[in-house]
Design a protein around this motif. Structure first.
Motif, PDB file in Angstrom:
ATOM      1  N   MET A 142       1.065  -1.436   0.005  1.00 56.58           N
ATOM      2  CA  MET A 142       0.233   0.223  -0.080  1.00 56.58           C
ATOM      3  C   MET A 142       1.086   1.014   0.237  1.00 56.58           C
ATOM      4  O   MET A 142       2.206   1.228   1.037  1.00 56.58           O
ATOM      5  CB  MET A 142      -0.720  -0.198   1.366  1.00 56.58           C
ATOM      6  CG  MET A 142      -1.826  -1.295   1.558  1.00 56.58           C
ATOM      7  SD  MET A 142      -2.805  -1.463   2.486  1.00 56.58           S
ATOM      8  CE  MET A 142      -3.700  -0.051   2.673  1.00 56.58           C
ATOM      9  N   LYS A 143       0.646   2.040  -1.472  1.00 54.99           N
ATOM     10  CA  LYS A 143       1.682   3.168  -1.139  1.00 54.99           C
ATOM     11  C   LYS A 143       0.584   4.551  -1.791  1.00 54.99           C
ATOM     12  O   LYS A 143      -0.261   4.370  -2.056  1.00 54.99           O
ATOM     13  CB  LYS A 143       2.715   2.962  -2.837  1.00 54.99           C
ATOM     14  CG  LYS A 143       3.908   1.894  -1.832  1.00 54.99           C
ATOM     15  CD  LYS A 143       4.910   2.250  -1.110  1.00 54.99           C
ATOM     16  CE  LYS A 143       5.668   1.534  -0.725  1.00 54.99           C
ATOM     17  NZ  LYS A 143       6.892   2.317   0.560  1.00 54.99           N
ATOM     18  N   SER A 144       1.602   5.493  -1.790  1.00 56.03           N
ATOM     19  CA  SER A 144       0.974   6.733  -1.877  1.00 56.03           C
ATOM     20  C   SER A 144       0.585   6.738  -3.772  1.00 56.03           C
ATOM     21  O   SER A 144       1.719   6.105  -4.651  1.00 56.03           O
ATOM     22  CB  SER A 144       1.184   8.052  -1.997  1.00 56.03           C
ATOM     23  OG  SER A 144       2.858   8.045  -2.345  1.00 56.03           O
ATOM     24  N   VAL A 145       0.299   8.012  -4.254  1.00 54.34           N
ATOM     25  CA  VAL A 145      -0.070   7.395  -5.850  1.00 54.34           C
ATOM     26  C   VAL A 145       1.089   8.156  -6.203  1.00 54.34           C
ATOM     27  O   VAL A 145       1.805   7.885  -7.771  1.00 54.34           O
ATOM     28  CB  VAL A 145      -1.263   7.755  -6.299  1.00 54.34           C
ATOM     29  CG1 VAL A 145      -2.333   7.709  -6.023  1.00 54.34           C
ATOM     30  CG2 VAL A 145      -0.847  10.225  -5.922  1.00 54.34           C
ATOM     31  N   ASP A 146       2.579   8.547  -5.646  1.00 52.10           N
ATOM     32  CA  ASP A 146       3.143   9.027  -6.424  1.00 52.10           C
ATOM     33  C   ASP A 146       4.815   8.256  -6.424  1.00 52.10           C
ATOM     34  O   ASP A 146       5.421   8.534  -4.610  1.00 52.10           O
ATOM     35  CB  ASP A 146       3.676  10.438  -5.430  1.00 52.10           C
ATOM     36  CG  ASP A 146       4.557  10.960  -6.170  1.00 52.10           C
ATOM     37  OD1 ASP A 146       5.608  11.109  -7.153  1.00 52.10           O
ATOM     38  OD2 ASP A 146       5.314  11.962  -5.332  1.00 52.10           O
ATOM     39  N   THR A 147       4.691   7.224  -6.741  1.00 54.11           N
ATOM     40  CA  THR A 147       5.293   6.383  -6.541  1.00 54.11           C
ATOM     41  C   THR A 147       6.126   5.889  -8.310  1.00 54.11           C
ATOM     42  O   THR A 147       6.425   4.782  -8.151  1.00 54.11           O
ATOM     43  CB  THR A 147       4.732   4.862  -5.997  1.00 54.11           C
ATOM     44  OG1 THR A 147       3.727   4.252  -7.045  1.00 54.11           O
ATOM     45  CG2 THR A 147       4.130   5.322  -4.693  1.00 54.11           C
TER      46      THR A 147
END
Length: 231
Positions: A166-171
């Motif tokens: 699970m991450k931020s969209v800025d990856t």
């Protein structure tokens, strides 16, 4: 909290039957958070959205039914415990390196009378030595960089299973940096899946890494080596 959960779970196409258990979990979390730092998010509405519904969104993106799942670096139990409450067929392992957190998770599981949940105190790189390729899925909402998370989590996944981060969209940069590590560890990056948390403007990204071959026995390395020289 109840109305927020009901609306959010319905938007995700999930059952609302687990709402009383989620509310009890939230109550236990708030009580314990007064004496130890489990979460910086304390407002009940924000707990419902940013912890529970964020975790629940995974059930709309991947098939967890009947799967063995390891939540690596689970902290206060996210995303693992909401997933278990919403999909009881999961056989869940909650893994964390801090004993006090694991003790809290055991209290929650006891209070909610949950079955097929193991709360394990340990480090992922050590746990992997005795649980290599033992899980259908590993999940993590930890803040570590993807190459580090991949080395900690992929060795636990069976061939044919997935590691879900699970991450931020800025990856974009992180995904590019993780390509070599994922390949070395026997994985293959799938197309990232972006989602919105119901009732918010918050967008997150689920990165799915498929396990296509066994992880070489030399991985994971000690955490000191992983941190000093990421793959």
């Amino acid at each position: 909290m109840k109305a927020i959960l009901q609306e959010g779970l319905t938007a995700l196409g999930l059952s609302i039957e687990a709402i009383p258990a989620l509310e009890r979990y939230a109550s236990l979390l708030a009580e314990k958070n007064q004496v130890m730092n489990l979460t910086a998010i304390t407002d009940p509405a924000e707990v419902a959205r940013l912890h529970f519904l964020d975790s629940a969104a995974l059930l709309a993106l991947a098939d967890f039914r009947g799967k063995s799942v390891a939540d690596v670096g689970t902290g206060a139990g996210f995303p693992g415990l909401p997933l278990k409450l919403l999909e009881p067929s999961i056989c869940l392992t909650l893994l964390d390196a801090q004993r006090k957190r694991v003790d809290f998770l055991q209290e929650v599981c006891g209070a909610l009378k949950l079955e097929a949940v193991a709360c394990v105190h340990g480090r992922a790189e050590e746990f992997a030595q005795s649980h290599r390729e033992a899980f259908d899925l590993t999940v993590s909402r930890a803040v570590a960089a993807l190459p580090v998370l991949a080395e900690l989590c992929l060795p636990l996944v069976k061939v044919g299973g997935f590691f879900l981060a699970m991450k931020s969209v800025d990856t974009a940069g992180e995904l590019e940096a993780a390509g070599r590590a994922v390949d070395l560890l026997g994985g293959r990056l799938r197309k990232p899946m972006d989602y919105s948390i119901p009732g918010t403007e918050v967008r997150h990204r689920l990165i799915a890494i498929e396990k296509i071959r066994e992880t070489p026995k030399k991985y994971p390395r000690t955490f000191a080596k992983i941190k000093k020289n990421p793959l």
